[in-house]
Design a protein around this motif. Sequence first.
Motif, PDB file in Angstrom:
ATOM      1  N   UNK B  39       0.937  -1.144   0.021  1.00  0.00           N
ATOM      2  CA  UNK B  39      -0.214   0.022  -0.092  1.00  0.00           C
ATOM      3  C   UNK B  39       1.020   1.203   0.191  1.00  0.00           C
ATOM      4  N   UNK B  40       1.921   1.130   0.749  1.00  0.00           N
ATOM      5  CA  UNK B  40       2.760   2.505   0.903  1.00  0.00           C
ATOM      6  C   UNK B  40       3.390   2.435  -0.607  1.00  0.00           C
ATOM      7  N   UNK B  41       3.879   1.540  -1.168  1.00  0.00           N
ATOM      8  CA  UNK B  41       4.651   1.667  -2.375  1.00  0.00           C
ATOM      9  C   UNK B  41       3.615   1.822  -3.426  1.00  0.00           C
ATOM     10  N   UNK B  42       2.372   1.646  -3.393  1.00  0.00           N
ATOM     11  CA  UNK B  42       1.471   2.098  -4.298  1.00  0.00           C
ATOM     12  C   UNK B  42       1.674   3.720  -4.371  1.00  0.00           C
ATOM     13  N   UNK B  43       1.716   4.238  -3.083  1.00  0.00           N
ATOM     14  CA  UNK B  43       1.629   5.682  -3.127  1.00  0.00           C
ATOM     15  C   UNK B  43       2.968   6.064  -3.910  1.00  0.00           C
ATOM     16  N   UNK B  44       4.077   5.332  -3.637  1.00  0.00           N
ATOM     17  CA  UNK B  44       5.200   6.104  -4.298  1.00  0.00           C
ATOM     18  C   UNK B  44       4.923   5.928  -6.010  1.00  0.00           C
ATOM     19  N   UNK B 162      -6.434  -6.268   5.122  1.00  0.00           N
ATOM     20  CA  UNK B 162      -5.424  -5.863   4.579  1.00  0.00           C
ATOM     21  C   UNK B 162      -5.971  -5.930   2.932  1.00  0.00           C
ATOM     22  N   UNK B 163      -6.541  -7.234   2.460  1.00  0.00           N
ATOM     23  CA  UNK B 163      -6.814  -7.578   1.157  1.00  0.00           C
ATOM     24  C   UNK B 163      -7.857  -6.768   0.806  1.00  0.00           C
ATOM     25  N   UNK B 164      -8.814  -6.395   1.482  1.00  0.00           N
ATOM     26  CA  UNK B 164      -9.915  -5.366   1.184  1.00  0.00           C
ATOM     27  C   UNK B 164      -9.537  -4.055   0.735  1.00  0.00           C
ATOM     28  N   UNK B 165      -8.637  -3.702   1.913  1.00  0.00           N
ATOM     29  CA  UNK B 165      -7.847  -2.336   1.623  1.00  0.00           C
ATOM     30  C   UNK B 165      -6.851  -2.190   0.509  1.00  0.00           C
ATOM     31  N   UNK B 166      -6.465  -3.321  -0.139  1.00  0.00           N
ATOM     32  CA  UNK B 166      -5.600  -3.454  -1.126  1.00  0.00           C
ATOM     33  C   UNK B 166      -6.487  -3.360  -2.396  1.00  0.00           C
ATOM     34  N   UNK B 169      -7.934   0.477  -2.417  1.00  0.00           N
ATOM     35  CA  UNK B 169      -6.872   1.315  -2.614  1.00  0.00           C
ATOM     36  C   UNK B 169      -6.547   1.258  -4.177  1.00  0.00           C
ATOM     37  N   UNK B 170      -6.275  -0.072  -4.403  1.00  0.00           N
ATOM     38  CA  UNK B 170      -5.784  -0.313  -5.731  1.00  0.00           C
ATOM     39  C   UNK B 170      -6.669   0.299  -6.858  1.00  0.00           C
ATOM     40  N   UNK B 171      -8.089  -0.125  -6.666  1.00  0.00           N
ATOM     41  CA  UNK B 171      -8.896   0.383  -7.483  1.00  0.00           C
ATOM     42  C   UNK B 171      -9.202   1.760  -7.654  1.00  0.00           C
ATOM     43  N   UNK B 172      -9.148   2.391  -6.673  1.00  0.00           N
ATOM     44  CA  UNK B 172      -9.310   4.077  -6.461  1.00  0.00           C
ATOM     45  C   UNK B 172      -8.016   4.414  -7.305  1.00  0.00           C
ATOM     46  N   UNK B 173      -6.847   3.935  -6.899  1.00  0.00           N
ATOM     47  CA  UNK B 173      -5.469   4.544  -7.711  1.00  0.00           C
ATOM     48  C   UNK B 173      -5.714   4.319  -8.938  1.00  0.00           C
TER      49      UNK B 173
END
Lengths: 439, 312
Positions: B39-44, B162-166, B169-173
């Motif tokens: 998740x942090x890396x997705x931000x990067x 964490x899977x739900x969050x991923x 977050x992945x979809x929104x990004x």
Amino acid sequence: MTTKTKIGGAFAALTLAAGLATPAAAQDDTFKIGVITFLSGQAAESFGVPALNGGKVLIDMLNQGGQLPAPYTQKGFGGMTIEVVEVDEAGGATKQVQEFRNLVQREEVDAVVGYVSSGNCLAIAPVADELKAFTILYDCGTPRVFETGSFDYVFRTAAHATMDNVSLARYLKARDFPVESFAGLNQDYAWGQDSWADFKGSMAQIYPDAEEKTALFPKFGAGQYGTEISALLRERASLVHSSNWGGDLQGFLLQATARGLHERSQLVLAAGDHVIPQLQDKMPDGIFLGARGVNGLAAKARGGELAELTDTLWNAYEAEYEAFPVQAPFRMWQALLGLKTAVEKAMAENGGKKPNDEELAAAMEGLAWDAPSGRIEMALAGGHQAIQPNAIGTTKWNEAEGRMELVDVEYFAARCVNPPEGTTSQEWLAAGFPGAQCD
Amino acid sequence: MTRSLTLSAAAAFVLLALGALVLPDWAMFLFAMALAKGLVCLGIVGMMRGGLVSFGQGLYYCLGAYTATLVANTFGVSDIFLLTVLSTGVCLAVGLAFGPLLASYRGIFFAMLSLALSMVLYGSLSKMSFIGGTDGLNIAAPTFLGWAPEGRALQTALYLYVAVMVVIAGTLMRIYFDSEQGLIALAARDNELRVEYLGASVRNVNTYSYVFGAVLGGIGGTIAVLALGHVDPEFAFWTTSGEFVFVAILAGYLSVPSVFVAAIILEMVRSFSNLYFPNTWQLALGIFLLIVIVVLPDGLGSLVRRRKGDAT
């Protein structure tokens, strides 16, 4: 948009690979321990590698059987061969928690022995309890592990760090060393900060009139202490305290002695013995130092009933690694001998089967056993935290034999320098060591 | 496009959820940690699309973790949802404060400034012995809306969380990447001046990316500390941030799922090399990283995207 499904395929393959990597189940005639200590980084040379080497020497002798004096004559742990899985402690607490879970759940070790870093000990303890995995913390110093938490499956077989600095202050008193003022140079992280606080607290009780001068906290791993030494030379304190270790201690000593700091102020080192093999005669005479227990040179000088056990391990270590064992191997030895005692006690109770984690924990609680570093008693934190005797001595280079000796050694009983059950170290220091039994 | 996105999000979730059934205990923990770090890396990766690399995502990872721990220890809050919201809120606020400032910097200056901020947090936390200093703090296991699981159930719940969050977050990004602003970021990567002449504000886009990175960092940090049970200032140290950057480079900026795959691969390689080469695991890890950089300069994502001939 097939990206996700394709990547998903790779992911599924990974998952499968992870699932297939099943561990070799531990046999009943072997006892598998995970040993975690620093194999890389700053603490490897000082603590991790000597401890692992010491452990190897002891385990080899145990696996052969009959090499050690009583009560350690039985082969391995209760007849079972000891198998070791080594893990490097470097990489931070996050990695250690992961590795701990791998050891317990993937490698299925029977017990874990490890951790030099206090941060790692704090992080591992709750995980060990969650997994119900029998774990021995063999080295780390912070009293916080059991003073702020209580764990069923976690044991620390070495005294916590409060003892080191209380002993230094008691040594000064025992030698009638006049202290008008004292200064300190400690590494700027929890170990250095706590050590200085403990030393200051002990001095406030034992030398209430001594003036506290500058307390310097150079960065961990700084290596260069030019400005700090200038400040200490200017202060002209009666003594300078340092809990530095490893390269930081070597650097400080080499630079301080070159500029004569040791002639102007008495140097007192909380854990200084482990740099003697590296410094040899570069380590000046007349330094007061401890070894976090009756370890290394202090154990050799003690003799007595434990001399046979100490010398057997000492000679085997020296023959193998061409250096004398410092504090780290002694702490590994006391952990492994404690584990051996606990395993054999548990087997005597369960009819000779290999004990499970619950049986081991029950056997370890409140246990006492003999190690080269003296009698270890699991006396604190409901039988989960050890106390042990300590010793402080003065360095003296033996020119004729070309080796460092420890002279004017004072030995302190475990209950003299460790807090009693039911009080935290900080309360004990602040209250003036109530309940201390110093003969 | 939207439908296929929903479909692939659902597929990704089902796949991740399957992991909860088949993974052994140790691997489930490893995956949960890898996904939290992912998740942090997705931000990067979001910033990388605009040509910026933050060497200081440890700031938000650590801030999120410490916020959760301090709130949990001070007020006795253990609900994972509440803790996530609170620490994400703190990270959002800090991200909004620093975002506009950092958005005016580019290249090495952006990297160094973000690194400096995280090292300020590292230094301050190391000095604060009343919250454990460098030894850090422990946090109790989380509860899920009043449910307090233990053992395998706890690990499964955390993993699913964490899977739900991923997936969210992945979809929104992904939606953000494909939006007007997201495409402007990609254009700015190629030629910032031209984008500005066309009337778009690169500064704004960079601020968005930075703030999203902060929020993702906070979520990642919170989940990581709840899984680990311990936080120390190392969370903000540059080596931690460097690891996030490495995962981002390993994944490349082309594909969102590849970020999480990269994070898992890195954890796996590290775990096994540490076991099989206890004395030289860093060397093994280093060789692996070198090979990846030489063979796949655009990251794992390029494996999928290159074949499709699609530049975004």
